[in-house]
Design a protein around this motif. Sequence first.
Motif, PDB file in Angstrom:
ATOM      1  N   GLY A 355       0.813  -1.200   0.000  1.00  0.00           N
ATOM      2  CA  GLY A 355       0.000   0.000   0.000  1.00  0.00           C
ATOM      3  C   GLY A 355       0.850   1.255   0.000  1.00  0.00           C
ATOM      4  N   ALA A 356       0.182   2.397  -0.033  1.00  0.00           N
ATOM      5  CA  ALA A 356       0.864   3.678  -0.194  1.00  0.00           C
ATOM      6  C   ALA A 356       0.380   4.692   0.830  1.00  0.00           C
ATOM      7  CB  ALA A 356       0.629   4.225  -1.604  1.00  0.00           C
ATOM      8  N   CYS A 357       1.328   5.425   1.364  1.00  0.00           N
ATOM      9  CA  CYS A 357       1.043   6.567   2.226  1.00  0.00           C
ATOM     10  C   CYS A 357       0.923   7.808   1.344  1.00  0.00           C
ATOM     11  CB  CYS A 357       2.171   6.734   3.238  1.00  0.00           C
ATOM     12  SG  CYS A 357       2.068   8.208   4.237  1.00  0.00           S
ATOM     13  N   CYS A 358      -0.210   8.489   1.424  1.00  0.00           N
ATOM     14  CA  CYS A 358      -0.464   9.646   0.569  1.00  0.00           C
ATOM     15  C   CYS A 358      -0.958  10.830   1.396  1.00  0.00           C
ATOM     16  CB  CYS A 358      -1.506   9.298  -0.502  1.00  0.00           C
ATOM     17  SG  CYS A 358      -1.032   7.900  -1.559  1.00  0.00           S
ATOM     18  N   GLU A 388       1.320 -14.595 -14.434  1.00  0.00           N
ATOM     19  CA  GLU A 388       1.452 -15.033 -15.828  1.00  0.00           C
ATOM     20  C   GLU A 388       2.778 -15.732 -16.080  1.00  0.00           C
ATOM     21  OE1 GLU A 388      -0.738 -14.904 -18.326  1.00  0.00           O
ATOM     22  OE2 GLU A 388      -2.303 -14.007 -17.088  1.00  0.00           O
ATOM     23  N   SER A 389       3.772 -15.436 -15.244  1.00  0.00           N
ATOM     24  CA  SER A 389       5.091 -16.061 -15.374  1.00  0.00           C
ATOM     25  C   SER A 389       5.193 -17.375 -14.613  1.00  0.00           C
ATOM     26  CB  SER A 389       6.170 -15.091 -14.862  1.00  0.00           C
ATOM     27  OG  SER A 389       6.146 -13.881 -15.605  1.00  0.00           O
ATOM     28  N   GLY A 390       4.077 -17.793 -14.005  1.00  0.00           N
ATOM     29  CA  GLY A 390       4.065 -19.086 -13.341  1.00  0.00           C
ATOM     30  C   GLY A 390       4.298 -19.056 -11.848  1.00  0.00           C
ATOM     31  N   ILE A 391       4.388 -17.850 -11.239  1.00  0.00           N
ATOM     32  CA  ILE A 391       4.588 -17.757  -9.793  1.00  0.00           C
ATOM     33  C   ILE A 391       3.264 -18.064  -9.093  1.00  0.00           C
ATOM     34  CG2 ILE A 391       5.364 -16.294  -7.898  1.00  0.00           C
ATOM     35  CD1 ILE A 391       7.545 -16.888  -9.964  1.00  0.00           C
ATOM     36  N   ASN A 392       3.342 -18.833  -8.015  1.00  0.00           N
ATOM     37  CA  ASN A 392       2.161 -19.358  -7.328  1.00  0.00           C
ATOM     38  C   ASN A 392       1.618 -18.347  -6.311  1.00  0.00           C
ATOM     39  OD1 ASN A 392       0.156 -21.025  -6.351  1.00  0.00           O
ATOM     40  ND2 ASN A 392       1.539 -22.412  -5.283  1.00  0.00           N
ATOM     41  N   ILE A 393       0.990 -17.285  -6.810  1.00  0.00           N
ATOM     42  CA  ILE A 393       0.436 -16.235  -5.954  1.00  0.00           C
ATOM     43  C   ILE A 393      -1.041 -16.521  -5.725  1.00  0.00           C
ATOM     44  CG2 ILE A 393      -0.049 -13.763  -5.752  1.00  0.00           C
ATOM     45  CD1 ILE A 393       2.392 -13.338  -7.632  1.00  0.00           C
ATOM     46  N   ILE A 394      -1.434 -16.587  -4.449  1.00  0.00           N
ATOM     47  CA  ILE A 394      -2.807 -16.992  -4.140  1.00  0.00           C
ATOM     48  C   ILE A 394      -3.668 -15.855  -3.600  1.00  0.00           C
ATOM     49  CG2 ILE A 394      -2.172 -19.398  -3.767  1.00  0.00           C
ATOM     50  CD1 ILE A 394      -2.294 -18.883  -0.753  1.00  0.00           C
ATOM     51  N   GLY A 395      -3.047 -14.728  -3.201  1.00  0.00           N
ATOM     52  CA  GLY A 395      -3.870 -13.665  -2.648  1.00  0.00           C
ATOM     53  C   GLY A 395      -3.139 -12.350  -2.508  1.00  0.00           C
ATOM     54  N   TYR A 396      -3.938 -11.303  -2.330  1.00  0.00           N
ATOM     55  CA  TYR A 396      -3.411  -9.939  -2.228  1.00  0.00           C
ATOM     56  C   TYR A 396      -4.199  -9.176  -1.176  1.00  0.00           C
ATOM     57  CZ  TYR A 396      -2.218  -5.141  -3.542  1.00  0.00           C
ATOM     58  OH  TYR A 396      -1.795  -3.825  -3.522  1.00  0.00           O
ATOM     59  N   LEU A 397      -3.481  -8.595  -0.216  1.00  0.00           N
ATOM     60  CA  LEU A 397      -4.098  -7.810   0.844  1.00  0.00           C
ATOM     61  C   LEU A 397      -3.553  -6.398   0.816  1.00  0.00           C
ATOM     62  CD1 LEU A 397      -3.941 -10.400   3.780  1.00  0.00           C
ATOM     63  CD2 LEU A 397      -5.746 -10.083   2.079  1.00  0.00           C
ATOM     64  N   ALA A 398      -4.447  -5.447   0.670  1.00  0.00           N
ATOM     65  CA  ALA A 398      -4.047  -4.045   0.662  1.00  0.00           C
ATOM     66  C   ALA A 398      -3.790  -3.575   2.090  1.00  0.00           C
ATOM     67  CB  ALA A 398      -5.145  -3.194   0.034  1.00  0.00           C
ATOM     68  N   TRP A 399      -2.715  -2.804   2.252  1.00  0.00           N
ATOM     69  CA  TRP A 399      -2.475  -2.126   3.525  1.00  0.00           C
ATOM     70  C   TRP A 399      -2.835  -0.656   3.329  1.00  0.00           C
ATOM     71  CZ3 TRP A 399      -1.343  -3.804   8.355  1.00  0.00           C
ATOM     72  CH2 TRP A 399      -1.127  -2.808   9.312  1.00  0.00           C
ATOM     73  N   SER A 400      -3.847  -0.200   4.030  1.00  0.00           N
ATOM     74  CA  SER A 400      -4.574  -0.888   5.071  1.00  0.00           C
ATOM     75  C   SER A 400      -6.063  -0.599   4.888  1.00  0.00           C
ATOM     76  CB  SER A 400      -4.096  -0.378   6.429  1.00  0.00           C
ATOM     77  OG  SER A 400      -4.787  -0.957   7.513  1.00  0.00           O
ATOM     78  N   LEU A 401      -6.899  -1.301   5.622  1.00  0.00           N
ATOM     79  CA  LEU A 401      -8.317  -0.970   5.573  1.00  0.00           C
ATOM     80  C   LEU A 401      -8.539   0.474   6.021  1.00  0.00           C
ATOM     81  CD1 LEU A 401     -11.338  -1.706   5.277  1.00  0.00           C
ATOM     82  CD2 LEU A 401     -11.264  -2.469   7.665  1.00  0.00           C
ATOM     83  N   LEU A 402      -7.904   0.850   7.122  1.00  0.00           N
ATOM     84  CA  LEU A 402      -8.145   2.146   7.757  1.00  0.00           C
ATOM     85  C   LEU A 402      -6.864   2.961   7.881  1.00  0.00           C
ATOM     86  CD1 LEU A 402     -10.125   0.770  10.849  1.00  0.00           C
ATOM     87  CD2 LEU A 402     -11.154   1.808   8.824  1.00  0.00           C
ATOM     88  N   ASP A 403      -6.982   4.281   7.808  1.00  0.00           N
ATOM     89  CA  ASP A 403      -5.918   5.125   8.332  1.00  0.00           C
ATOM     90  C   ASP A 403      -5.738   4.764   9.801  1.00  0.00           C
ATOM     91  OD1 ASP A 403      -5.742   6.510   5.922  1.00  0.00           O
ATOM     92  OD2 ASP A 403      -7.097   8.105   6.582  1.00  0.00           O
TER      93      ASP A 403
END
Length: 447
Positions: A355-358, A388-403
């Motif tokens: 995630g990104a601090c903005c 697409e390159s074959g890496i076994n990625i199963i999930g993505y979690l954004a940081w963060s739900l809340l400030d």
Amino acid sequence: MPIIQFPKEMKWGTATAAYQIEGAAFEDGRGLSIWDTFSHTPGNVKNGDNGDVACDSYHRYAEDIELLDQLGANVYRFSVSWPRIYPTGKGELNPKGLKYYHDLIDKLVEKGIEPMLTLYHWDLPQALQDHGGWANRETVDAFSRYAETIFKEFNGKVKYWQTINEPLCAAFLSNYRGVHAPGFKDLQLAVDVSHHLVLAHGRAVKVFRDLGIEGKIGTATNTTWREPFSNKSEDMEACKREIGHNIDWFLDPIFKGEYPQYLVDWFKNKGADLHTEEGDMEIICQPIDFIGGNYYSGNIARYKENDGLLDIENIEIDYDQTYIEWPIYADGLYKVFHYLAERYGNIPLFITENGACCIDKLENGKVMDQDRIKYYQQHLTAVSRAIESGINIIGYLAWSLLDNFEWAEGYGKRFGLVYVDFNTAERIKKDSYYWYKKVIANGWMEI
């Protein structure tokens, strides 16, 4: 516009940490943590901020889960506050603490959101720190008992488990650089703590397996990337040290049963020896089910003598930076995925923080954080490239739900998909929240 498609089985969600969002620091039997002590010590946290109230999620968890449900999240990563369960780190249990997490988890399950429970996200009970904290091997014993309690209590409700969040930070930012609790500046102490954290991970995984707990267990490790400024051996070695300090130092013991010798030698030359005891590596080297990787930034770098612990200098070229002054280097995430797969095999990978601090401005009831959306577009493109390159990625979690309470930065740095008014605790969805909701619902994004 190009369309980036994600696998239908991809897990999507967000992540938080107990001390950063819960508040209720002195309620319902919770004991003090090292972050209570550290944040209440003048000069440690910007503006004198602390986590006493934070986002008040302890009282507003149902509201936050409703935000997750409306987002379309199917995984929510959160941490349990150790001093809320064992106020002194061991000994007597606090039933009100257990009830809070039962209520939280039950609400998530009711909404069809899979809980991902992190056992330790830096809030060590102060009572254990008073006896040496993670430098004392007895803390490993206390953690093992705490982990057993949590495993038994929530078995069958939690599908994903994580042991220790970002041990690099808990060891080196906290005990070498002194910018996180407990705030020491001692390399030998940091190396000792790092080993005990990895040992605590191994002990917890062993307890998990011995008890036959349901679900999958893994890590939540720091990751970063450094591209060598040149092909000079000293530049390449410096970048190897930086990447390895984040990844190899903490994952090699788990997957290979040994610490990377090049870093053992490096720390020794800097005045710190690695101390292990017989049987430690066998305990640490327990099979895990997935690697959780937290990625925010990377850079181009080169060797510079006596520049920090690792003799490395970042070269700021023309990368955009987030508000916390971290370069935006999405290609580094793609390279980290390949590095993990090549070093540790085709184990499932879960992006457990990104995630990104903005600079978020609330205007007319809205937060138009297009810079955060751009950051997510860039990094999710890297995720897609890796898949697409074959890496076994199963999930993505954004940081963060809340400030939230951003550790030593206090409340001045915002990472959330949801804006929090820290005077009223009001939650306001940012544009990035609506953008991410659309990505989750569609399973694809435009770039």
